[in-house]
Design an enzyme around this catalytic site. Structure first.
Site, PDB file in Angstrom:
ATOM      1  N   VAL A 294       0.834  -1.211   0.000  1.00 52.56           N
ATOM      2  CA  VAL A 294       0.000   0.000   0.000  1.00 52.56           C
ATOM      3  C   VAL A 294       0.862   1.252   0.000  1.00 52.56           C
ATOM      4  O   VAL A 294       0.638   2.197  -0.760  1.00 52.56           O
ATOM      5  CB  VAL A 294      -0.966   0.001   1.200  1.00 52.56           C
ATOM      6  CG1 VAL A 294      -1.697   1.343   1.311  1.00 52.56           C
ATOM      7  CG2 VAL A 294      -1.973  -1.121   1.068  1.00 52.56           C
TER       8      VAL A 294
ATOM      9  N   PHE B 299      -8.462   1.294  -1.439  1.00 52.37           N
ATOM     10  CA  PHE B 299      -9.301   0.322  -2.139  1.00 52.37           C
ATOM     11  C   PHE B 299      -8.548  -0.168  -3.377  1.00 52.37           C
ATOM     12  O   PHE B 299      -8.994  -0.019  -4.507  1.00 52.37           O
ATOM     13  CB  PHE B 299     -10.641   0.946  -2.530  1.00 52.37           C
ATOM     14  CG  PHE B 299     -11.467   1.405  -1.354  1.00 52.37           C
ATOM     15  CD1 PHE B 299     -12.243   0.504  -0.639  1.00 52.37           C
ATOM     16  CD2 PHE B 299     -11.448   2.733  -0.951  1.00 52.37           C
ATOM     17  CE1 PHE B 299     -12.995   0.919   0.457  1.00 52.37           C
ATOM     18  CE2 PHE B 299     -12.199   3.160   0.134  1.00 52.37           C
ATOM     19  CZ  PHE B 299     -12.972   2.254   0.841  1.00 52.37           C
TER      20      PHE B 299
ATOM     21  N   GLU C 200      -4.796  -5.858  -5.872  1.00 60.25           N
ATOM     22  CA  GLU C 200      -3.484  -6.306  -6.329  1.00 60.25           C
ATOM     23  C   GLU C 200      -3.593  -6.743  -7.778  1.00 60.25           C
ATOM     24  O   GLU C 200      -4.500  -7.449  -8.171  1.00 60.25           O
ATOM     25  CB  GLU C 200      -2.968  -7.440  -5.449  1.00 60.25           C
ATOM     26  CG  GLU C 200      -2.639  -6.973  -4.042  1.00 60.25           C
ATOM     27  CD  GLU C 200      -1.870  -8.005  -3.243  1.00 60.25           C
ATOM     28  OE1 GLU C 200      -0.906  -8.575  -3.795  1.00 60.25           O
ATOM     29  OE2 GLU C 200      -2.224  -8.234  -2.080  1.00 60.25           O
TER      30      GLU C 200
ATOM     31  N   CYS D 130      -5.862  -9.133   2.129  1.00 62.68           N
ATOM     32  CA  CYS D 130      -6.985  -8.309   2.591  1.00 62.68           C
ATOM     33  C   CYS D 130      -8.193  -9.110   3.049  1.00 62.68           C
ATOM     34  O   CYS D 130      -8.574  -9.037   4.220  1.00 62.68           O
ATOM     35  CB  CYS D 130      -7.401  -7.334   1.480  1.00 62.68           C
ATOM     36  SG  CYS D 130      -6.146  -6.108   1.091  1.00 62.68           S
TER      37      CYS D 130
ATOM     38  N   LYS E 195      -7.914 -11.475   6.275  1.00 60.95           N
ATOM     39  CA  LYS E 195      -7.588 -10.699   7.478  1.00 60.95           C
ATOM     40  C   LYS E 195      -8.724  -9.755   7.854  1.00 60.95           C
ATOM     41  O   LYS E 195      -9.081  -9.628   9.035  1.00 60.95           O
ATOM     42  CB  LYS E 195      -6.294  -9.915   7.226  1.00 60.95           C
ATOM     43  CG  LYS E 195      -5.862  -9.013   8.365  1.00 60.95           C
ATOM     44  CD  LYS E 195      -4.474  -8.435   8.107  1.00 60.95           C
ATOM     45  CE  LYS E 195      -4.456  -7.450   6.965  1.00 60.95           C
ATOM     46  NZ  LYS E 195      -5.138  -6.169   7.282  1.00 60.95           N
TER      47      LYS E 195
END
Length: 436
Positions: free
Chosen positions: A11, A150, A153, A261, A264
């Site tokens: 990020v 937002f 990947e 994401c 988790k």
């Protein structure tokens, strides 16, 4: 504007690079000296399509710089992004030690007004904790803003440069104006900058990811039921997806979701619910179902080989949790690999980007191959775990020549069942009838 980004993970690095691309002066801070030296030399430490071009361009223009000094970062930036890890704790909650540790250090070093931005995905109430942590160390004025990312990947650069929306959680007019100024170049096409309170912004990210994870999980449940009753999940998916209330995206069944994401964030929201005396029953089901779905191919493989996988060789195509990334966090392929190794199988693996990361985990237990066809040599079956584009149109005759027997277990439904009937392969996929 002058921006500092603390943390150069996925990020942080995308954020810093893309902010530099719009003319800002960006300083990225990381405690890893070797990593910082690499980045200073123009080496991108992660794989993300198109990031390398922007990275190199902005370093050359001196808009993107790197340092290990937090003090330097505080002097440089008017806006300080916290893009730090929030790993899953043993109880499923998000570990905020990196974020709050940085907040303590910021409190000790801050000399003038700054906007501190929580860019990491954090539980509801984190901005309040960051505010309190910094305030314990200083009387210098500052504001804390929640600005969740937002980014998908594999599409992160495009997502940052052309966002569908930007969410800013702020109760300060001064901070809000600075954030709107920063992001104005990214929304020239008219997509919204949505201003809300900090807690709502924090929850928005968790709610969005948990909803998408739920959508995937529901479709996997439908796929499993299709196999029981003889329906075709592809047709069901099309029938559902053309309803504008549902939409076409995230309806593709498979062997579960993974990545940094969804797993988790779903667990963290579920845990936050418990901490606030609220039971997210639907998320509890999503977590359980996804854990099972990651291994849904294993009993089929075991059954096909008469309960004995010892001395069998399997080719595995795809190791990353999704295509266009080298990220293997919570990747379904890892769970399949572990199960097959337990049962004595030999595994030939191939992935265009993720093999170095997998080798760090499994070492020499696997045979790492240079291309997709090499992986299939003398294989008793091919297992597909990631839907990389190069796997979509293989030479089935070449596969048949390479393999000991023609069997494919497809965890991503890459091929048409009707077409597979003419190839001579046994073909087992998700939510569709197996064919010989």
């Amino acid at each position: 504007m002058k921006i500092s980004v603390i943390g150069t993970g996925y990020v942080g690095l995308v954020t810093g690079t893309c902010l530099a691309e719009t003319g800002n002066e960006v300083l990225c801070i990381d405690i890893n000296e070797d990593k910082v030296k690499q980045m200073q030399q123009g080496i991108v430490p992660i794989y993300e399509p198109h990031l390398d071009v922007l990275f190199e361009r902005n370093i050359k223009a001196n808009r993107l710089r790197f340092s290990t000094s937090l003090e330097e970062g505080l002097k440089h930036g008017d806006i300080i992004f916290l893009a730090l890890p929030t790993p899953e704790d043993e109880d499923g909650s998000a570990d905020l030690s990196y974020v709050l540790g940085a907040a303590t250090d910021i409190g000790k070093l801050i000399k003038d007004y700054k906007v501190i931005v929580d860019k990491s995905t954090v539980p509801v109430g984190t901005s309040e904790k960051v505010q309190e942590t910094i305030a314990k160390e200083t009387d210098v004025p500052f504001d804390v803003v929640s600005n969740p990312e937002f980014l998908r990947e594999g599409f992160a650069v495009d997502d940052f440069l052309k966002p569908e929306r930007i969410v800013i959680g702020s109760s300060s007019d001064r901070a809000t104006q600075l954030m709107e100024k920063l992001y104005k170049p990214f929304v020239r096409s008219g997509n919204p900058i949505i201003i809300m309170d900090e807690k709502s912004a924090e929850l928005t990210k968790y709610a969005a990811n948990s909803f998408l994870a739920t959508k995937i999980t529901f479709m996997n449940e439908i796929a499993n039921f299709c196999e029981k009753v003889g329906a075709d999940v592809d047709l069901v998916r099309i029938g559902m997806g053309t309803d504008s209330r549902i939409g076409k995206r995230f309806l593709f069944p498979g062997i579960g979701y993974g990545g940094s994401c969804f797993p988790k964030d779903v667990k963290a929201l579920h845990k936050s619910g418990k901490e606030n005396n609220y039971d997210f029953d639907i998320l509890n089901s999503v977590i359980k179902i996804n854990d099972v779905q990651k291994k849904v191919l294993i009993p089929r493989i075991v059954s096909y080989f008469n309960q004995n996988l010892k001395d069998k060789t399997f080719a595995i195509w795809g190791l990353a949790f999704k295509p266009e990334t080298d990220d293997i966090r919570e990747a379904p392929a890892l769970y399949i690999i572990e199960e097959l190794l337990k049962q004595g199988a030999t595994l030939n693996v191939f992935d265009p980007e993720a093999m170095p990361n997998v080798k760090k985990k499994f070492g020499e237990q696997l045979n790492y191959t240079s291309n997709m066809y090499e992986a299939t040599k003398n294989a008793d079956a091919l297992i597909i775990c990631t839907e990389w584009s190069i796997f979509r149109t293989p030479d089935f005759n070449k596969l048949k020549q390479n393999m000991s027997q023609p069997a494919i277990f497809d965890g991503r439904n890459l091929y048409d069942v009707k077409d597979m009937k003419s190839t001579g392969f046994y073909y087992n996929s998700i939510g569709r009838q197996a064919v010989n």
